[in-house]
Write a protein that holds these residues in place. Structure first.
Motif, PDB file in Angstrom:
ATOM      1  N   GLY A 250       0.818  -1.207   0.000  1.00 31.62           N
ATOM      2  CA  GLY A 250       0.000   0.000   0.000  1.00 31.62           C
ATOM      3  C   GLY A 250       0.851   1.257   0.000  1.00 31.62           C
ATOM      4  O   GLY A 250       0.540   2.229  -0.685  1.00 31.62           O
ATOM      5  N   ALA A 251       1.954   1.230   0.763  1.00 30.11           N
ATOM      6  CA  ALA A 251       2.854   2.380   0.796  1.00 30.11           C
ATOM      7  C   ALA A 251       3.502   2.592  -0.567  1.00 30.11           C
ATOM      8  O   ALA A 251       3.602   3.734  -1.049  1.00 30.11           O
ATOM      9  CB  ALA A 251       3.924   2.180   1.866  1.00 30.11           C
ATOM     10  N   ILE A 252       3.910   1.518  -1.196  1.00 29.48           N
ATOM     11  CA  ILE A 252       4.529   1.618  -2.513  1.00 29.48           C
ATOM     12  C   ILE A 252       3.531   2.144  -3.540  1.00 29.48           C
ATOM     13  O   ILE A 252       3.834   3.047  -4.327  1.00 29.48           O
ATOM     14  CB  ILE A 252       5.102   0.250  -2.951  1.00 29.48           C
TER      15      ILE A 252
ATOM     16  N   PHE B 180      -2.834   8.916   0.254  1.00 28.03           N
ATOM     17  CA  PHE B 180      -2.822   7.940  -0.843  1.00 28.03           C
ATOM     18  C   PHE B 180      -2.287   6.588  -0.356  1.00 28.03           C
ATOM     19  O   PHE B 180      -2.796   5.540  -0.751  1.00 28.03           O
ATOM     20  CB  PHE B 180      -1.977   8.447  -2.012  1.00 28.03           C
ATOM     21  N   GLN B 181      -1.278   6.610   0.494  1.00 29.73           N
ATOM     22  CA  GLN B 181      -0.726   5.362   1.036  1.00 29.73           C
ATOM     23  C   GLN B 181      -1.778   4.624   1.854  1.00 29.73           C
ATOM     24  O   GLN B 181      -1.930   3.405   1.722  1.00 29.73           O
ATOM     25  CB  GLN B 181       0.500   5.641   1.909  1.00 29.73           C
ATOM     26  N   LEU B 182      -2.503   5.357   2.693  1.00 27.44           N
ATOM     27  CA  LEU B 182      -3.509   4.722   3.533  1.00 27.44           C
ATOM     28  C   LEU B 182      -4.656   4.157   2.706  1.00 27.44           C
ATOM     29  O   LEU B 182      -5.092   3.027   2.942  1.00 27.44           O
ATOM     30  CB  LEU B 182      -4.037   5.713   4.575  1.00 27.44           C
ATOM     31  N   VAL B 183      -5.129   4.912   1.734  1.00 30.63           N
ATOM     32  CA  VAL B 183      -6.227   4.420   0.886  1.00 30.63           C
ATOM     33  C   VAL B 183      -5.779   3.182   0.106  1.00 30.63           C
ATOM     34  O   VAL B 183      -6.513   2.192   0.013  1.00 30.63           O
ATOM     35  CB  VAL B 183      -6.726   5.539  -0.056  1.00 30.63           C
ATOM     36  N   ALA B 184      -4.561   3.216  -0.421  1.00 29.98           N
ATOM     37  CA  ALA B 184      -4.042   2.053  -1.149  1.00 29.98           C
ATOM     38  C   ALA B 184      -3.898   0.856  -0.210  1.00 29.98           C
ATOM     39  O   ALA B 184      -4.218  -0.272  -0.590  1.00 29.98           O
ATOM     40  CB  ALA B 184      -2.703   2.387  -1.803  1.00 29.98           C
ATOM     41  N   ALA B 185      -3.445   1.094   1.017  1.00 35.22           N
ATOM     42  CA  ALA B 185      -3.308  -0.006   1.978  1.00 35.22           C
ATOM     43  C   ALA B 185      -4.667  -0.598   2.329  1.00 35.22           C
ATOM     44  O   ALA B 185      -4.799  -1.822   2.450  1.00 35.22           O
ATOM     45  CB  ALA B 185      -2.596   0.479   3.241  1.00 35.22           C
ATOM     46  N   ILE B 186      -5.678   0.242   2.482  1.00 36.46           N
ATOM     47  CA  ILE B 186      -7.025  -0.257   2.781  1.00 36.46           C
ATOM     48  C   ILE B 186      -7.518  -1.156   1.653  1.00 36.46           C
ATOM     49  O   ILE B 186      -8.035  -2.251   1.894  1.00 36.46           O
ATOM     50  CB  ILE B 186      -8.001   0.918   3.016  1.00 36.46           C
TER      51      ILE B 186
END
Length: 92
Positions: free
Chosen positions: A39-41, A65-71
């Protein structure tokens, strides 16, 4: 030292994603950390593509963006993990 920060950030993002998602996630902690790293990447790549990866002060948009991608990755990854394990337990 970069790999250590990747693990720490992935761990925190994975736990935050699990806390935000409704219901119980069944993936183990190590896999949640891997999902958080991914997600961070992905969040960094999206922020870079939109031109907001480097700002003055704290990069709030990049972190969002990192958090949304991680979710999203924790959600989809947990679904895939459960599908590979044979799904959820059936109630009698």
């Amino acid at each position: 030292m970069g790999w250590l920060w990747a693990i720490i950030v992935g761990f925190v993002l994975g736990l935050l994603a699990k806390a935000i998602l409704p219901g119980k996630q069944h993936s183990p902690l190590w896999l949640t950390t891997v999902f958080g790293i991914l997600g961070a990447i992905a969040g960094n790549a999206i922020a870079e593509g939109l031109g907001v990866a480097e700002t003055r002060g704290i990069d709030w948009s990049r972190h969002a963006f990192q958090l949304v991608a991680a979710i999203i990755i924790v959600f989809l990854g947990d679904r895939a993990y459960m599908a590979l394990r044979g799904g959820t337990k059936r109630r009698a």
